[in-house]
Structure formats: structure tokens, C-alpha cells
Design a protein around this motif. Structure first.
Motif, short mmCIF file in Angstrom:
data_model
loop_
_atom_site.label_atom_id
_atom_site.label_comp_id
_atom_site.label_asym_id
_atom_site.label_seq_id
_atom_site.Cartn_x
_atom_site.Cartn_y
_atom_site.Cartn_z
N SER A 104 67.28 40.94 61.14
CA SER A 104 67.51 40.51 59.76
C SER A 104 68.59 41.36 59.10
N LYS A 105 69.43 40.73 58.30
CA LYS A 105 70.38 41.48 57.49
C LYS A 105 69.61 42.13 56.34
N SER A 106 69.94 43.37 56.07
CA SER A 106 69.16 44.16 55.12
C SER A 106 69.09 43.53 53.74
N TYR A 107 70.23 43.08 53.21
CA TYR A 107 70.22 42.54 51.85
C TYR A 107 69.37 41.28 51.74
N SER A 108 69.33 40.49 52.83
CA SER A 108 68.50 39.28 52.83
C SER A 108 67.02 39.64 52.91
N TYR A 109 66.70 40.60 53.78
CA TYR A 109 65.31 41.01 53.93
C TYR A 109 64.79 41.61 52.63
N ILE A 110 65.61 42.43 51.98
CA ILE A 110 65.21 43.06 50.71
C ILE A 110 64.95 42.00 49.64
N LYS A 111 65.73 40.95 49.65
CA LYS A 111 65.60 39.91 48.63
C LYS A 111 64.44 38.95 48.89
N TYR A 112 64.30 38.49 50.12
CA TYR A 112 63.35 37.42 50.41
C TYR A 112 62.03 37.87 51.04
N VAL A 113 62.01 39.01 51.70
CA VAL A 113 60.82 39.42 52.47
C VAL A 113 60.15 40.68 51.95
N LEU A 114 60.94 41.74 51.71
CA LEU A 114 60.37 43.03 51.36
C LEU A 114 59.40 42.99 50.17
N PRO A 115 59.69 42.25 49.10
CA PRO A 115 58.74 42.23 47.96
C PRO A 115 57.39 41.62 48.32
N TYR A 116 57.36 40.83 49.39
CA TYR A 116 56.14 40.09 49.77
C TYR A 116 55.58 40.55 51.12
N GLU A 117 56.08 41.67 51.62
CA GLU A 117 55.76 42.11 52.98
C GLU A 117 54.26 42.24 53.22
N LYS A 118 53.55 42.93 52.31
CA LYS A 118 52.12 43.17 52.49
C LYS A 118 51.34 41.86 52.44
N ALA A 119 51.70 40.98 51.52
CA ALA A 119 51.02 39.69 51.41
C ALA A 119 51.28 38.85 52.66
N ALA A 120 52.50 38.91 53.18
CA ALA A 120 52.84 38.16 54.40
C ALA A 120 52.02 38.66 55.59
N ASP A 121 51.79 39.98 55.64
CA ASP A 121 50.97 40.54 56.72
C ASP A 121 49.56 39.95 56.69
N ILE A 122 49.00 39.83 55.49
CA ILE A 122 47.65 39.26 55.34
C ILE A 122 47.65 37.79 55.74
#
Length: 211
Positions: A104-122
Motif C-alpha cells: 500500500s502507498k502510505s498516503y492512501s493507507y493513512i487516508k482510507y485504512v489507518l483511521p479504521y484499522e482496529k475496527a477492520a481487525d474486528i
């Protein structure tokens, strides 16, 4: 009682007058600081890609994650799925090597995934069909599959999140042959009290992995 505290105080004063005590305390502080430094340096932070130090990147990553802290309700689950869909929809969000996504490109991951990372794990734990893909690092459940459930989920399917938790938890409790009927009933009682908040959801997750 006063004499007791006087004796304790006297002993502490004697202890801290010793050079060996001061040296030992300083060594402990240095070791603790060194271990904390290693912990930060050994971890990957997404903001490091823009040239920031590990410490600054750690703080920025944490700010992004905390920006979405709160109730994990139905609306939030839909948002998690929607943002993940945007992320995986375009190859522009990934590095491509010989026609294959390699990261993943960092800026994309930070925008679309990182804020929701913990919820996505669940979500990836709850919707995983093959339980062999689930493991734990001692702190959380990890989905080890290359293709995560969230990558194929629709927003509509996300509406069944809490029903899926109850169903998966119920099936797991019933599969535990070592539980007595009383213990089984206690687990079901706990499950019935699950609320739609991130904190209480974790109680259901703990039941799933039999903590």
C-alpha cells in the motif's frame, strides 16, 4: 505507629545514602529508556514514509487512529467498509510490480485504512468463515488470510455485524465440550448483555477465543 514510620524513614534514608543504590536506580532508568526507544524504533509507522522520525511518525499515526475513536455502531461499520472499498478499488493506492500489487502507498493507507484499522481487525475476525485463519498474538485476534473478509463485504452485509457476533459466539460456546451447563449458561448471559460499543464488543471477542 509513629515509631514504625520513623524506623521505615530512617531505613530508607540509609538505603539512599549508599552509592550502590543510586547507581542501581540510574541503571534501571537507563535500561527502561533504552527499551522504550527500541520499542518505538522497531515498529513501523506509516508517517515515516514522508521522512519523519519514528517518534514523530508514531504520534501522527496515533492521532489518525484516535480521530475515529468512539462508538462502533452500524453507521461506523458501514464507513469502515466504504473506505476500505475505495482503497482496494484503485491500483493507484498500491505499488505495482509486474502487474501485481506489492504494498500500500502510505498516503492512501493513512487516508482510507489507518483511521479504521482496529475496527477492520474486528470485522475480519467476525466475518472469517475459516477459523483456521484466525490466530492471536496474546493481545488481539489476527486474521492471517491473504484475502480479508472486509475486502469482499458489502455495506449491506455490514448491517448484520452484531448478529454475526452473536451467531459466531453462540456457535463457539456450544462447541466447547469442557464447559458445564452452568458455565455455558453464564457465557450466554454475558453474551446477551453485549452493547453496540467498541469496549463491550471486545467482551464478545474474548468469548470467541475462549479467554
Amino acid at each position: 505507629m509513629s515509631n514504625f514510620f520513623d524506623i521505615v524513614s530512617f531505613e530508607y534514608k540509609k538505603l539512599f545514602k549508599r552509592k550502590s543504590t543510586i547507581i542501581s536506580l540510574l541503571l534501571l532508568v537507563i535500561i527502561a529508556a533504552f527499551l522504550a526507544f527500541l520499542s518505538v524504533k522497531s515498529h513501523f509507522y506509516w508517517h515515516e514514509s514522508s521522512g519523519r522520525s519514528s517518534f514523530e511518525a508514531m504520534k501522527l499515526d496515533r492521532e489518525v487512529i484516535r480521530s475515529k475513536a468512539g462508538v462502533m455502531d452500524e453507521a461506523f461499520i458501514k464507513e469502515v467498509i466504504e473506505q476500505n472499498t475505495i482503497m482496494i478499488f484503485s491500483d493507484e493506492n498500491y505499488y505495482i510490480d509486474h502487474g501485481r500489487r506489492v504494498g500500500s502507498k502510505s498516503y492512501s493507507y493513512i487516508k482510507y485504512v489507518l483511521p479504521y484499522e482496529k475496527a477492520a481487525d474486528i470485522i475480519n475476525s467476525i466475518y472469517e468463515v475459516n477459523t483456521n485463519n484466525l490466530g492471536t498474538d496474546g493481545f488481539q485476534i489476527i486474521n492471517t488470510s491473504e484475502v480479508k473478509p472486509i475486502d469482499t463485504l458489502t455495506v449491506k452485509e455490514g448491517e448484520n455485524f452484531y448478529n454475526s457476533i452473536n451467531q459466531a459466539s453462540t456457535e463457539h460456546i456450544n462447541s466447547l465440550s469442557g464447559l458445564s451447563q452452568k458455565e455455558r449458561e453464564k457465557h450466554f448471559e454475558m453474551l446477551s448483555k453485549v452493547k453496540t460499543t467498541t469496549t463491550i464488543i471486545m467482551m464478545g471477542i474474548c468469548i470467541l477465543i475462549n479467554i
